[in-house]
Motif scaffolding. Structure first.
Motif, PDB file in Angstrom:
ATOM      1  N   ALA A  97      21.751  64.047  -3.493  1.00 35.91           N
ATOM      2  CA  ALA A  97      21.516  65.326  -3.776  1.00 35.91           C
ATOM      3  C   ALA A  97      19.927  65.752  -3.383  1.00 35.91           C
ATOM      4  N   ALA A  98      19.183  65.087  -3.168  1.00 39.44           N
ATOM      5  CA  ALA A  98      17.947  65.646  -2.722  1.00 39.44           C
ATOM      6  C   ALA A  98      17.946  65.784  -1.248  1.00 39.44           C
ATOM      7  N   LEU A  99      18.551  64.691  -0.610  1.00 36.27           N
ATOM      8  CA  LEU A  99      18.818  65.035   0.747  1.00 36.27           C
ATOM      9  C   LEU A  99      19.645  66.192   1.313  1.00 36.27           C
ATOM     10  N   ALA A 127      21.372  68.857 -10.429  1.00 37.29           N
ATOM     11  CA  ALA A 127      20.154  69.958 -10.110  1.00 37.29           C
ATOM     12  C   ALA A 127      19.067  69.360  -9.246  1.00 37.29           C
ATOM     13  N   THR A 128      18.636  69.986  -8.246  1.00 27.55           N
ATOM     14  CA  THR A 128      17.610  69.808  -7.206  1.00 27.55           C
ATOM     15  C   THR A 128      16.847  70.754  -7.102  1.00 27.55           C
ATOM     16  N   ARG A 129      15.242  70.406  -7.036  1.00 30.18           N
ATOM     17  CA  ARG A 129      14.176  71.198  -6.776  1.00 30.18           C
ATOM     18  C   ARG A 129      13.339  70.463  -5.934  1.00 30.18           C
ATOM     19  N   GLY A 160       8.069  66.056  -1.951  1.00 30.93           N
ATOM     20  CA  GLY A 160       9.304  65.358  -2.029  1.00 30.93           C
ATOM     21  C   GLY A 160      10.286  66.502  -3.035  1.00 30.93           C
ATOM     22  N   PHE A 161      11.243  65.696  -3.673  1.00 30.81           N
ATOM     23  CA  PHE A 161      12.196  66.581  -4.458  1.00 30.81           C
ATOM     24  C   PHE A 161      12.436  65.877  -5.972  1.00 30.81           C
ATOM     25  N   TYR A 162      12.963  66.616  -6.783  1.00 26.47           N
ATOM     26  CA  TYR A 162      13.074  66.269  -8.171  1.00 26.47           C
ATOM     27  C   TYR A 162      14.468  66.534  -8.321  1.00 26.47           C
ATOM     28  N   HIS A 203      11.869  61.701  -9.493  1.00 28.30           N
ATOM     29  CA  HIS A 203      11.497  62.002  -8.273  1.00 28.30           C
ATOM     30  C   HIS A 203      12.075  61.171  -6.898  1.00 28.30           C
ATOM     31  N   VAL A 204      12.094  62.263  -5.893  1.00 29.88           N
ATOM     32  CA  VAL A 204      12.927  61.494  -4.470  1.00 29.88           C
ATOM     33  C   VAL A 204      12.045  61.641  -3.421  1.00 29.88           C
TER      34      VAL A 204
END
Length: 284
Positions: free
Chosen positions: A79-81, A106-108, A113-115, A267-268
């Motif tokens: 999802a982060a990608l 859900a991503t942001r 990086g991303f969560y 976190h990603v």
């Protein structure tokens, strides 16, 4: 065909649990997906194919040994990608269709990086082990049982035998034998050892060859189990810890909602983008 290397449950790159993601795996057979996972030697790889809507994708997850019906850190990493590829600076929502369930994530963006946070649904509770059974499993890991709490099978898509052990038992644990047959009898796929007081755990593949670094599919069951034992409150955010014993400390954010839905997030970090030089058809 490109694939990506990510780190999941990672506050910074080169920490957390590594993952290979094929963002568009159309043309790859399941046998090719399995072979590529063995080649890349990640604990798990995930292969995506676009669905009917822009935010919907089908997904297949493989370990070096087998395909899994559900896994946590691959779903969050994928999802982060997708956010990186399609969502820009805005928060986004995704749906991944796995073999046995559809997950909402859900991503942001978060720092560099991303969560990502997924809804694993409600947990189902299975067999509660007798003390004798729990002792046997603890001995299989050369570990010592924490008798204050019950060992139980719990699942949010992948069933884990949650085994409470002492702090020393967790630190010294080493799987001594294959457990497939014993776990099959309980309706479980893996054993997750827990130091309950420290909210820290460890798990291995069924043969005991590879220790996982951060296990999102176990975090949901652990969260539901802790709530059932009165160790956490409904709606309370808390963290689970894993990976310290393989020098990849990781933290997994968990919460059980009022409706029983279990949320797991972390976190990603993006690490690398690579190109597959072999034509997909040649891997069939």
């Amino acid at each position: 065909m490109h694939y990506w290397q990510l780190d999941v449950f990672a506050e910074r790159p080169l920490s957390g649990n590594g993952l290979a993601v094929f963002a568009d795996a159309r043309g790859l057979t399941p046998a090719a997906m399995q072979a590529l996972t063995r080649e890349l030697r990640q604990f798990e790889s995930i292969f995506l194919c676009p669905g009917e809507q822009p935010n919907q994708f089908s997904a297949r997850v493989f370990t070096v040994e087998e395909e899994l019906p559900f896994a946590g850190h691959p779903v969050l990493g994928a999802a982060a990608l997708l956010h990186h590829l399609y969502a820009g600076e805005q928060a986004a929502d995704w749906q991944l269709q796995l073999a046995e369930k559809t997950l909402s994530i859900a991503t942001r963006r978060s720092g560099q990086g991303f969560y990502a946070q997924m809804d694993q649904g409600r947990a189902s509770f299975g067999a509660v082990l007798s003390e004798q059974q729990a002792e046997w499993f603890a001995a299989c890991f050369a570990s010592s049982l924490d008798r204050r709490y019950p060992a139980q099978v719990v699942s949010t898509g992948l069933p884990y035998l949650l085994l409470p052990v002492t702090a020393a038992g967790l630190a010294n644990a080493k799987q001594q034998q294959a457990l497939d047959a014993a776990l099959d009898e309980l309706g479980a796929a893996f054993v997750f050892l827990m130091d309950v007081d420290a909210a820290e755990g460890r798990t291995w593949d069924p043969l005991g060859v590879i220790e996982d670094i951060a296990t999102g599919s176990a975090a949901g069951p652990v969260a539901a189990w802790r709530l059932a034992q009165g160790l956490q409150r409904v709606g309370q955010d808390f963290q689970l810890y894993q990976g310290r014993f393989v020098d990849r400390p990781s933290s997994l954010d968990v919460r059980v909602q009022d409706n029983g839905q279990v949320l797991v997030g972390g976190h990603v970090q993006l690490v690398a983008r690579a190109e597959l030089l072999l034509a997909p058809a040649s891997l069939a």
